[in-house]
Design a protein around this motif. Structure first.
Motif, PDB file in Angstrom:
ATOM      1  N   GLU A  57      38.767  30.608  49.083  1.00  0.00           N
ATOM      2  CA  GLU A  57      37.657  31.553  48.949  1.00  0.00           C
ATOM      3  C   GLU A  57      37.931  32.532  47.813  1.00  0.00           C
ATOM      4  N   VAL A  58      39.177  33.023  47.741  1.00  0.00           N
ATOM      5  CA  VAL A  58      39.499  34.051  46.760  1.00  0.00           C
ATOM      6  C   VAL A  58      39.544  33.464  45.347  1.00  0.00           C
ATOM      7  N   PHE A  59      40.160  32.300  45.198  1.00  0.00           N
ATOM      8  CA  PHE A  59      40.369  31.794  43.841  1.00  0.00           C
ATOM      9  C   PHE A  59      39.238  30.916  43.322  1.00  0.00           C
ATOM     10  N   GLY A  81      36.845  36.482  33.831  1.00  0.00           N
ATOM     11  CA  GLY A  81      36.859  37.262  32.598  1.00  0.00           C
ATOM     12  C   GLY A  81      37.467  38.629  32.857  1.00  0.00           C
ATOM     13  N   MET A  82      37.004  39.257  33.942  1.00  0.00           N
ATOM     14  CA  MET A  82      37.493  40.600  34.277  1.00  0.00           C
ATOM     15  C   MET A  82      38.981  40.557  34.614  1.00  0.00           C
ATOM     16  N   LEU A  83      39.403  39.536  35.347  1.00  0.00           N
ATOM     17  CA  LEU A  83      40.811  39.444  35.738  1.00  0.00           C
ATOM     18  C   LEU A  83      41.709  39.349  34.504  1.00  0.00           C
ATOM     19  N   ILE A 143      25.585  48.998  39.331  1.00  0.00           N
ATOM     20  CA  ILE A 143      26.978  48.542  39.319  1.00  0.00           C
ATOM     21  C   ILE A 143      27.170  47.452  38.271  1.00  0.00           C
ATOM     22  N   LEU A 144      26.200  46.535  38.189  1.00  0.00           N
ATOM     23  CA  LEU A 144      26.286  45.489  37.166  1.00  0.00           C
ATOM     24  C   LEU A 144      26.252  46.111  35.777  1.00  0.00           C
ATOM     25  N   ALA A 145      25.370  47.084  35.593  1.00  0.00           N
ATOM     26  CA  ALA A 145      25.265  47.738  34.290  1.00  0.00           C
ATOM     27  C   ALA A 145      26.566  48.472  33.970  1.00  0.00           C
ATOM     28  N   THR A 198      34.382  56.400  36.519  1.00  0.00           N
ATOM     29  CA  THR A 198      33.283  56.272  37.483  1.00  0.00           C
ATOM     30  C   THR A 198      33.507  55.075  38.398  1.00  0.00           C
ATOM     31  N   LEU A 199      33.879  53.959  37.802  1.00  0.00           N
ATOM     32  CA  LEU A 199      34.111  52.746  38.589  1.00  0.00           C
ATOM     33  C   LEU A 199      35.192  52.980  39.636  1.00  0.00           C
ATOM     34  N   MET A 200      36.281  53.608  39.227  1.00  0.00           N
ATOM     35  CA  MET A 200      37.386  53.837  40.161  1.00  0.00           C
ATOM     36  C   MET A 200      36.937  54.716  41.326  1.00  0.00           C
ATOM     37  N   ILE A 209      34.037  47.139  47.571  1.00  0.00           N
ATOM     38  CA  ILE A 209      35.064  47.039  48.601  1.00  0.00           C
ATOM     39  C   ILE A 209      35.165  45.608  49.150  1.00  0.00           C
ATOM     40  N   HIS A 210      34.286  44.725  48.668  1.00  0.00           N
ATOM     41  CA  HIS A 210      34.415  43.323  49.105  1.00  0.00           C
ATOM     42  C   HIS A 210      35.757  42.739  48.707  1.00  0.00           C
ATOM     43  N   ALA A 211      36.346  43.280  47.625  1.00  0.00           N
ATOM     44  CA  ALA A 211      37.594  42.664  47.163  1.00  0.00           C
ATOM     45  C   ALA A 211      38.689  42.746  48.233  1.00  0.00           C
TER      46      ALA A 211
END
Ligand code: HEM
Ligand code: SF4
Ligand code: SF4
Lengths: 245, 513
Positions: A57-59, A81-83, A143-145, A198-200, A209-211
């Protein structure tokens, strides 16, 4: 130096909120029991099997792959990409830079574009697919923006305004060691840092928080062995038994 | 074709994802329970004056007791993967029947009262106050979910809308808005022992009548005992098996299997019900109370095994929850799983060569199998994950030469609910049931046309009733639905058939040629 001070303090506050906020949520999830055995079956019958299921699920977003291939593609582009972008950032935090971090620097531009493409695609989906538009609130678009412009301003720093990366690193190391050194103040870097702060701050109180949260999902992390192993949680035991039993 | 004063969805080559029609089903609500039915279950009789505070308190309580609720409220990213997975959404086009939207009915309130952004920026995060309208909306749409878990298969975090629906119904019941159908039935279980309110003597008569039917058919005296102390097996089966069609033929099939295998069994008049509607209303105490009746019956009757008949949600409760609710079952024979599904039992006997099936007995049929949602996604059979798909199919194939599966994305874990599960099998929700049946009917219709399928087998009492009721709306015969153990019973080779009966059968066969 004034701007440096603001951002340095901003990072301290954001870091504390991020860590404390996530810790509080995770503690709440961990403390809340799951009174019944409710994995979505077919489910693994052993702990090891559950670890593998969760890893898939995670990977590779296994369930999402079954659910919607377009969202899956866009989600993979964005998250990987983010990782990669995030891991690359380690070079600003470590001195000397770890070998594997230097080795992955070339991936930066691809990762950046993957992230932007994924986020843009997700945004477009959200706007144009009527079902997803229906379930979206303003925060879902914002959040996407936010993430999009973090990636965008980051790439501007590197490829357009050519921000002084050495100075950025010194600023970050300075914040980490409490010996502040002045940060560059071109527009992209100001935007990038503001958005990251802001994101933090919103991370623990938003859907991001889904992560950490997904690891606690009982339909995915429970073992399918209810006949073999009796599962009882505290509040069930501590209830006053009803009189006819 | 059955008639209705609402539009019955047409069947096409595939199930199209409908264009959203907001408000399409907002009129759909089941009857509210009468005060005495609520009281039987320990709930307030009617809507309490301080419903607002009571509801919020209850939500807070559930958030502390159920990790599923707490985590699911927080982690949905609104990715939309679940939005086209619910049969009620596909059949009604109402956006509030999208699983995530159904969750949002509660999530919006959760955010308003339990999260910082929702308290301070409600508009930004889609938070809202709990008003009387919201409560009615919950009542309506939490009774448009059959708790089938299909959505949870596709959600990247396994968010199970059924958990939210159960919490919603639990909160509603605690402020006095219980559902008539489920609550009345649970009351009957407490007072009489089963959902149908069939008292012991009537049950005994019924069983005697069924045994006679079997004897007429096979010439063999097959025992169908009730309350027989010291039997090896206690059979727990949905009460519909005792007289509803096509369920009852399944029960006669179990009896034949027990007989042929020489297993001494009984039903209990005290716990003559497998169904556990405590699951549907999301109430732990009632679910436990019903489960403990079965424990008591098994102790009183001094049995060594518990075998479970064909019932979907009941098998989920039995398989996944009994050990928690009413265990440990260490007083039973540990050589057998507790509980054991009748399909597991028959399958094991077949594997061990203790019973034999003659599939040619069912040569007049072409079969397909409907995976019941609670069996498929909430339980297991056998030792291996997925046994719940393989074992019933293995039985059908052993009992019948002609078998085809429906489309792959509508079977196994992807199965579509029959449209009547989760406490919705009531006449006051007929429109919802007919529309929600559409995706399943579509897949069935496809194999009827392509492979001339004549029958669909099922292992759930609710599915069987719902199919019988809704098939005619889709131009198919209500007698297409059949119990797996009806097939097994018909194909079973009974070793002690008296000779005159065999001759008689041969004569009949010759006469038919
Ligand atoms: C354990 C690590 C993580 C996993 C397994 C994970 C998984 C997922 C999945 C499967 C989705 C749904 C598909 C999609 O829309 O992309 C998703 C959505 C999302 N994730 Fe993550 N994620 C993780 C970490 C993060 C982090 C650290 C962030 C932000 C900093 C994040 C931000 C998001 C956002 C904003 C969405 C929603 C996208 C949309 O609006 O469509 N994720 N995540
Ligand atoms: S559990 Fe089933 S009925 Fe309920 S929302 Fe999910 S798919 Fe629909
Ligand atoms: S699939 Fe899961 S995360 Fe995605 S919208 Fe549905 S419930 Fe939310």
């Amino acid at each position: 130096m004034f701007i440096t001070g603001i951002f340095a303090v901003g990072f301290y506050i954001a870091t504390i909120i991020l860590i404390v906020g996530v810790a509080m949520k995770v503690m709440r999830y961990a403390r809340t029991p799951s009174p019944l055995v409710i994995p979505t079956t077919p489910a693994p019958t052993t702990r090891g099997g559950v670890v593998l299921r969760m890893a898939r699920e995670v990977f590779v977003f296994e369930s999402l792959f079954k659910g919607n291939i377009w969202t899956w593609v866009l989600g993979i582009l964005f998250h990987y990409g983010m990782l990669i972008a995030l891991l690359r950032h380690l070079r600003y935090f470590t001195d000397p830079v770890w070998g594997w971090v230097s080795l992955m620097q070339w991936m930066g531009i691809y990762a950046g574009f993957a992230m932007l493409a994924g986020l843009a695609g997700l945004f477009i989906r959200r706007v144009f697919v009527d079902r997803i538009r229906y379930i979206s609130s303003p925060s879902d678009y914002l959040i996407l923006a936010l993430l999009f412009f973090i990636a965008f301003s980051g790439m501007m720093m590197k490829y357009v305004s050519h921000t002084d990366i050495i100075a950025v690193k010194e600023f970050i190391r300075g914040v980490m060691t409490f010996h502040w050194s002045p940060m560059p103040t071109d527009i992209p870097v100001l935007i990038h840092f503001t958005l990251v702060i802001t994101l933090m701050i919103i991370f623990p109180i938003s859907k991001m928080i889904h992560a950490p949260g997904m690891f606690f999902s009982p339909t995915r992390n429970m073992v399918d062995n209810p006949r073999e192993k009796r599962h009882v949680v505290r509040w069930v035991e501590e209830r006053s038994q009803s009189p006819d039993q | 074709m059955a008639k209705a004063d609402y539009e019955i969805p047409g069947l096409s080559q595939y199930v199209p994802v409908p264009k959203l029609e907001p408000g399409k089903m907002e009129h759909s609500s089941p009857f509210i329970a009468k005060p005495e039915h609520n009281a039987d279950l320990g709930f307030p009789g009617e809507l309490v004056d301080d419903w607002h505070d009571k509801a919020i308190d209850k939500m807070g309580d559930l958030l502390k007791k159920y990790r599923s609720l707490q985590v699911f409220m927080d982690i949905c990213v609104k990715c939309g993967a679940c939005t086209d997975k619910c049969h009620y959404m596909l059949g009604t086009a109402d956006p509030k029947n999208m699983p995530v939207a159904r969750q949002d009915l509660m999530r919006s309130v959760y955010r308003r009262y339990f999260t910082w952004p929702g308290k301070h920026f409600p508009k930004l995060v889609g938070a809202r106050d709990l008003t009387r309208d919201v409560l009615d909306e919950w009542y309506s749409y939490y009774h448009q979910c059959s708790e089938c878990r299909r959505c949870s298969v596709y959600c990247p975090y396994g968010i199970d809308t059924a958990e939210i629906t159960m919490a919603g119904r639990e909160i509603l019941a605690h402020v006095g808005m219980g559902q008539k159908y489920s609550n009345e039935i649970i009351g009957k279980v407490y007072k009489i022992g089963n959902n149908l309110g069939l008292p012991g003597p009537a049950l005994e008569n019924t069983l005697e009548g069924l045994a006679e039917d079997i004897e007429d058919e096979t010439g063999i005296a097959v025992a169908m005992p009730m309350d027989k102390v010291g039997s090896e097996v206690l059979l727990i089966t949905p009460s519909a098996d005792f007289f509803a069609e096509p369920h009852v033929d399944g029960l006669m099939g179990y009896a034949k299997v027990f007989h042929e295998a020489g297993i001494d069994w009984t039903v209990s008049s005290y716990a003559s019900e497998a169904a556990n509607f405590g699951l549907f209303i999301g109430n732990y105490d009632n679910m436990e109370k019903i489960a403990k009746r079965i424990r008591k019956a098994s102790i009183d009757l001094k049995v060594r095994r518990i075998v479970h008949g064909e019932c979907g949600h009941a098998w989920r409760v039995a398989y996944s929850f009994w050990n928690t609710l009413a265990g440990p079952f260490d007083y039973l024979d540990s050589n057998y799983p507790v509980p054991q599904h009748i399909c597991e039992l028959t399958y094991d006997l077949l594997q061990a060569g203790k019973i034999k099936l003659d599939p040619s007995q069912n040569d007049d049929k072409v079969l397909t199998f409907h995976d019941s949602c609670n069996v498929a996604r909430g339980s297991r059979m056998g030792d291996k994950p997925g046994g719940q798909f393989d074992i019933p199919r293995a039985l059908i194939k052993a009992a019948c030469n002609n078998y085809v599966d429906m489309a792959r994305d509508t079977i196994n874990e992807h199965t579509f609910c029959c449209g009547g599960g989760g406490g919705l099998l009531t006449d006051d929700l007929m429109e919802l049931r007919v529309k929600g049946a559409m995706p399943r009917m579509q897949a069935l219709n496809e194999v009827v046309e392509s492979d001339k399928v004549t029958h669909v087998a099922a292992i759930c009492a609710i599915c069987k009733t719902q199919f019988a009721k809704t098939l005619p709306y889709y131009n198919m015969g209500m007698d297409m639905i059949i119990s797996v153990h009806h097939l097994v019973g018909d194909a079973l080779i009974m070793s002690d058939v008296p000779e005159d009966k065999e001759e008689e059968d041969e004569d009949e066969a010759r006469a038919q040629d």
